[in-house]
Design an enzyme around this catalytic site. Structure first.
Site, PDB file in Angstrom:
ATOM      1  N   LYS A  14       0.835  -1.217   0.000  1.00  0.00           N
ATOM      2  CA  LYS A  14       0.000   0.000   0.000  1.00  0.00           C
ATOM      3  C   LYS A  14       0.864   1.260   0.000  1.00  0.00           C
ATOM      4  O   LYS A  14       0.668   2.152  -0.815  1.00  0.00           O
ATOM      5  CB  LYS A  14      -0.945   0.022   1.221  1.00  0.00           C
ATOM      6  CG  LYS A  14      -1.871  -1.188   1.308  1.00  0.00           C
ATOM      7  CD  LYS A  14      -2.829  -1.070   2.469  1.00  0.00           C
ATOM      8  CE  LYS A  14      -2.163  -1.064   3.827  1.00  0.00           C
ATOM      9  NZ  LYS A  14      -1.654  -2.372   4.271  1.00  0.00           N
ATOM     10  N   ARG A  89      -9.825   0.584   8.320  1.00  0.00           N
ATOM     11  CA  ARG A  89      -9.400  -0.768   8.694  1.00  0.00           C
ATOM     12  C   ARG A  89     -10.463  -1.521   9.472  1.00  0.00           C
ATOM     13  O   ARG A  89     -10.250  -2.682   9.816  1.00  0.00           O
ATOM     14  CB  ARG A  89      -8.136  -0.685   9.551  1.00  0.00           C
ATOM     15  CG  ARG A  89      -6.823  -0.942   8.795  1.00  0.00           C
ATOM     16  CD  ARG A  89      -5.695  -0.713   9.780  1.00  0.00           C
ATOM     17  NE  ARG A  89      -4.480  -1.405   9.498  1.00  0.00           N
ATOM     18  CZ  ARG A  89      -3.421  -0.852   8.892  1.00  0.00           C
ATOM     19  NH1 ARG A  89      -3.478   0.369   8.429  1.00  0.00           N
ATOM     20  NH2 ARG A  89      -2.311  -1.536   8.739  1.00  0.00           N
ATOM     21  N   ARG A 128      11.892  -5.788   5.511  1.00  0.00           N
ATOM     22  CA  ARG A 128      11.810  -4.351   5.809  1.00  0.00           C
ATOM     23  C   ARG A 128      12.281  -4.079   7.236  1.00  0.00           C
ATOM     24  O   ARG A 128      12.909  -3.064   7.503  1.00  0.00           O
ATOM     25  CB  ARG A 128      10.374  -3.843   5.607  1.00  0.00           C
ATOM     26  CG  ARG A 128      10.272  -2.349   5.833  1.00  0.00           C
ATOM     27  CD  ARG A 128       8.923  -1.776   5.421  1.00  0.00           C
ATOM     28  NE  ARG A 128       7.857  -2.198   6.295  1.00  0.00           N
ATOM     29  CZ  ARG A 128       6.586  -1.847   6.140  1.00  0.00           C
ATOM     30  NH1 ARG A 128       6.226  -1.087   5.126  1.00  0.00           N
ATOM     31  NH2 ARG A 128       5.664  -2.255   6.985  1.00  0.00           N
ATOM     32  N   ARG A 134      11.253  -0.278  12.470  1.00  0.00           N
ATOM     33  CA  ARG A 134       9.894  -0.375  13.017  1.00  0.00           C
ATOM     34  C   ARG A 134       9.780  -1.608  13.908  1.00  0.00           C
ATOM     35  O   ARG A 134       9.975  -2.730  13.438  1.00  0.00           O
ATOM     36  CB  ARG A 134       8.873  -0.457  11.878  1.00  0.00           C
ATOM     37  CG  ARG A 134       8.516   0.902  11.318  1.00  0.00           C
ATOM     38  CD  ARG A 134       7.574   0.813  10.155  1.00  0.00           C
ATOM     39  NE  ARG A 134       6.359   0.051  10.420  1.00  0.00           N
ATOM     40  CZ  ARG A 134       5.314   0.007   9.589  1.00  0.00           C
ATOM     41  NH1 ARG A 134       5.362   0.689   8.462  1.00  0.00           N
ATOM     42  NH2 ARG A 134       4.257  -0.707   9.889  1.00  0.00           N
ATOM     43  N   ARG A 146      -0.494  -8.920  13.385  1.00  0.00           N
ATOM     44  CA  ARG A 146      -1.014  -7.928  12.430  1.00  0.00           C
ATOM     45  C   ARG A 146      -1.854  -8.608  11.352  1.00  0.00           C
ATOM     46  O   ARG A 146      -2.897  -8.087  10.953  1.00  0.00           O
ATOM     47  CB  ARG A 146       0.157  -7.166  11.796  1.00  0.00           C
ATOM     48  CG  ARG A 146       0.792  -6.217  12.785  1.00  0.00           C
ATOM     49  CD  ARG A 146       2.183  -5.820  12.374  1.00  0.00           C
ATOM     50  NE  ARG A 146       2.204  -4.981  11.185  1.00  0.00           N
ATOM     51  CZ  ARG A 146       3.322  -4.697  10.514  1.00  0.00           C
ATOM     52  NH1 ARG A 146       4.476  -5.193  10.912  1.00  0.00           N
ATOM     53  NH2 ARG A 146       3.269  -3.913   9.473  1.00  0.00           N
TER      54      ARG A 146
HETATM   55  P1  B4P Z   1       4.012  -1.848   2.224  1.00  0.00           P
HETATM   56  O1  B4P Z   1       3.097  -2.954   1.879  1.00  0.00           O
HETATM   57  O2  B4P Z   1       4.050  -0.703   1.290  1.00  0.00           O
HETATM   58  O3  B4P Z   1       3.649  -1.497   3.719  1.00  0.00           O
HETATM   59  P2  B4P Z   1       2.176  -1.086   4.192  1.00  0.00           P
HETATM   60  O4  B4P Z   1       1.212  -2.174   3.840  1.00  0.00           O
HETATM   61  O5  B4P Z   1       1.891   0.273   3.662  1.00  0.00           O
HETATM   62  O6  B4P Z   1       2.323  -0.922   5.713  1.00  0.00           O
HETATM   63  P3  B4P Z   1       1.600  -1.607   6.959  1.00  0.00           P
HETATM   64  O7  B4P Z   1       0.225  -2.078   6.634  1.00  0.00           O
HETATM   65  O8  B4P Z   1       2.577  -2.593   7.452  1.00  0.00           O
HETATM   66  O9  B4P Z   1       1.566  -0.517   8.039  1.00  0.00           O
HETATM   67  P4  B4P Z   1       0.663   0.729   8.426  1.00  0.00           P
HETATM   68  O10 B4P Z   1       1.628   1.835   8.487  1.00  0.00           O
HETATM   69  O11 B4P Z   1      -0.543   0.950   7.578  1.00  0.00           O
HETATM   70  O12 B4P Z   1       5.468  -2.372   2.254  1.00  0.00           O
HETATM   71  C1  B4P Z   1       5.877  -3.582   2.827  1.00  0.00           C
HETATM   72  C2  B4P Z   1       7.200  -4.040   2.230  1.00  0.00           C
HETATM   73  O13 B4P Z   1       6.956  -4.769   1.044  1.00  0.00           O
HETATM   74  C3  B4P Z   1       8.157  -2.906   1.837  1.00  0.00           C
HETATM   75  O14 B4P Z   1       9.432  -3.203   2.313  1.00  0.00           O
HETATM   76  C4  B4P Z   1       8.125  -2.890   0.310  1.00  0.00           C
HETATM   77  O15 B4P Z   1       9.351  -2.525  -0.247  1.00  0.00           O
HETATM   78  C5  B4P Z   1       7.790  -4.323  -0.008  1.00  0.00           C
HETATM   79  N1  B4P Z   1       7.045  -4.452  -1.267  1.00  0.00           N
HETATM   80  C6  B4P Z   1       6.005  -3.687  -1.669  1.00  0.00           C
HETATM   81  N2  B4P Z   1       5.563  -4.095  -2.878  1.00  0.00           N
HETATM   82  C7  B4P Z   1       6.330  -5.181  -3.243  1.00  0.00           C
HETATM   83  C8  B4P Z   1       6.363  -6.068  -4.379  1.00  0.00           C
HETATM   84  N3  B4P Z   1       5.513  -5.932  -5.400  1.00  0.00           N
HETATM   85  N4  B4P Z   1       7.268  -7.071  -4.385  1.00  0.00           N
HETATM   86  C9  B4P Z   1       8.137  -7.212  -3.359  1.00  0.00           C
HETATM   87  N5  B4P Z   1       8.179  -6.411  -2.267  1.00  0.00           N
HETATM   88  C10 B4P Z   1       7.291  -5.407  -2.205  1.00  0.00           C
HETATM   89  O16 B4P Z   1       0.120   0.324   9.884  1.00  0.00           O
HETATM   90  C11 B4P Z   1       0.972   0.063  10.988  1.00  0.00           C
HETATM   91  C12 B4P Z   1       0.150  -0.051  12.308  1.00  0.00           C
HETATM   92  O17 B4P Z   1      -0.520   1.216  12.583  1.00  0.00           O
HETATM   93  C13 B4P Z   1      -0.991  -1.071  12.334  1.00  0.00           C
HETATM   94  O18 B4P Z   1      -0.542  -2.369  12.657  1.00  0.00           O
HETATM   95  C14 B4P Z   1      -1.908  -0.461  13.429  1.00  0.00           C
HETATM   96  O19 B4P Z   1      -1.450  -0.741  14.719  1.00  0.00           O
HETATM   97  C15 B4P Z   1      -1.799   1.041  13.206  1.00  0.00           C
HETATM   98  N6  B4P Z   1      -2.842   1.573  12.311  1.00  0.00           N
HETATM   99  C16 B4P Z   1      -2.612   2.175  11.086  1.00  0.00           C
HETATM  100  N7  B4P Z   1      -3.788   2.551  10.527  1.00  0.00           N
HETATM  101  C17 B4P Z   1      -4.772   2.176  11.400  1.00  0.00           C
HETATM  102  C18 B4P Z   1      -6.202   2.271  11.361  1.00  0.00           C
HETATM  103  N8  B4P Z   1      -6.841   2.817  10.322  1.00  0.00           N
HETATM  104  N9  B4P Z   1      -6.911   1.776  12.417  1.00  0.00           N
HETATM  105  C19 B4P Z   1      -6.276   1.242  13.477  1.00  0.00           C
HETATM  106  N10 B4P Z   1      -4.936   1.105  13.573  1.00  0.00           N
HETATM  107  C20 B4P Z   1      -4.178   1.570  12.538  1.00  0.00           C
END
Ligand code: B4P
Length: 190
Positions: A14, A89, A128, A134, A146
């Site tokens: 994302k 979420r 990551r 993190r 998660r």
């Molecule tokens: P991403 O996939 O980009 O990470 P993310 O989903 O955006 O982040 P995440 O869901 O973990 O955390 P968030 O901050 O929303 O990247 C992951 C990795 O994959 C990277 O290293 C990237 O390089 C790699 N990658 C991406 N695409 C790829 C591909 N095609 N091939 C190979 N590798 C690839 O949330 C963190 C915490 O915040 C939650 O656990 C919760 O506690 C809280 N939170 C956030 N929003 C909330 C909400 N709305 N309600 C309640 N709690 C919330």
């Protein structure tokens, strides 16, 4: 106005895809994960409470994230559109987002979900974790929590948008550029 929800489990891509989408469509990026992490960095009361939950891999309370999104929508009243990354979420957050947008005479245009198998998610997040600093990326148990939170509380959000005929799903494994092209196709055909 284009209002896009980018949906998927932790590690689905994302954040990665959001950067490319913002550049192409000039949208304002609203990532609740980033907003919470900046509160933690600033050492606010909200940040301190959120940190305990985020470090364990559990969701922070709905009221907290809804309040943050409300403030950002007020702040960017002239935006050409928004990308909601990691929000909503829970179904409660999705309902609140609809109400907030309605009060600005707006609505969600489309939700794009990235589909990635659990094993690939674990692998990506652990990689990551080696560089992100993190705490929630560095331990397999926290990553499992998660993914469990996602499966139990977040997947019903997909049905919420499916019922509104706004749901599109895309394979999230493969080249980042190819996934991006598929997202653009979904956005432009809606
Ligand atoms: P991403 O996939 O980009 O990470 P993310 O989903 O955006 O982040 P995440 O869901 O973990 O955390 P968030 O901050 O929303 O990247 C992951 C990795 O994959 C990277 O290293 C990237 O390089 C790699 N990658 C991406 N695409 C790829 C591909 N095609 N091939 C190979 N590798 C690839 O949330 C963190 C915490 O915040 C939650 O656990 C919760 O506690 C809280 N939170 C956030 N929003 C909330 C909400 N709305 N309600 C309640 N709690 C919330």
């Amino acid at each position: 106005m284009l209002n896009l929800v980018l949906f998927g489990p932790p590690g689905a891509g994302k954040g990665t895809q959001s950067e490319k989408i913002i550049e192409k469509y000039s949208l304002v990026h609203l990532s609740t994960g980033d907003l919470l992490r900046s509160q933690i960095k600033a050492g606010t009361e909200l940040g301190l409470k959120a940190k305990t939950l985020m470090d364990q891999g559990v969701l922070v309370p709905d009221e907290v994230v809804i309040g943050m999104i409300d403030a950002k929508l007020q702040e960017h009243q002239d935006a050409p559109g928004f990308i909601f990354d990691g929000f909503p979420r829970t179904v409660k957050q999705a309902e609140a987002l609809d109400e907030l947008l309605k009060s600005h005479n707006e609505q969600i245009s489309v939700m794009v979900a990235l589909l990635v198998p659990d094993e690939e998610l674990k692998k990506r997040l652990l990689i990551r974790g080696q560089t992100s600093g993190r705490p929630d990326d560095q331990n397999e148990e926290k990553i499992k929590t998660r993914i469990f939170e996602y499966n139990s509380k977040t997947t019903p959000v997909a049905d919420y948008y499916r019922q509104q005929n706004k749901f599109v799903s895309i394979g999230g494994v493969g080249e980042i550029e190819e996934i991006f092209e598929a997202i653009c196709g979904a956005v432009e055909s809606n």
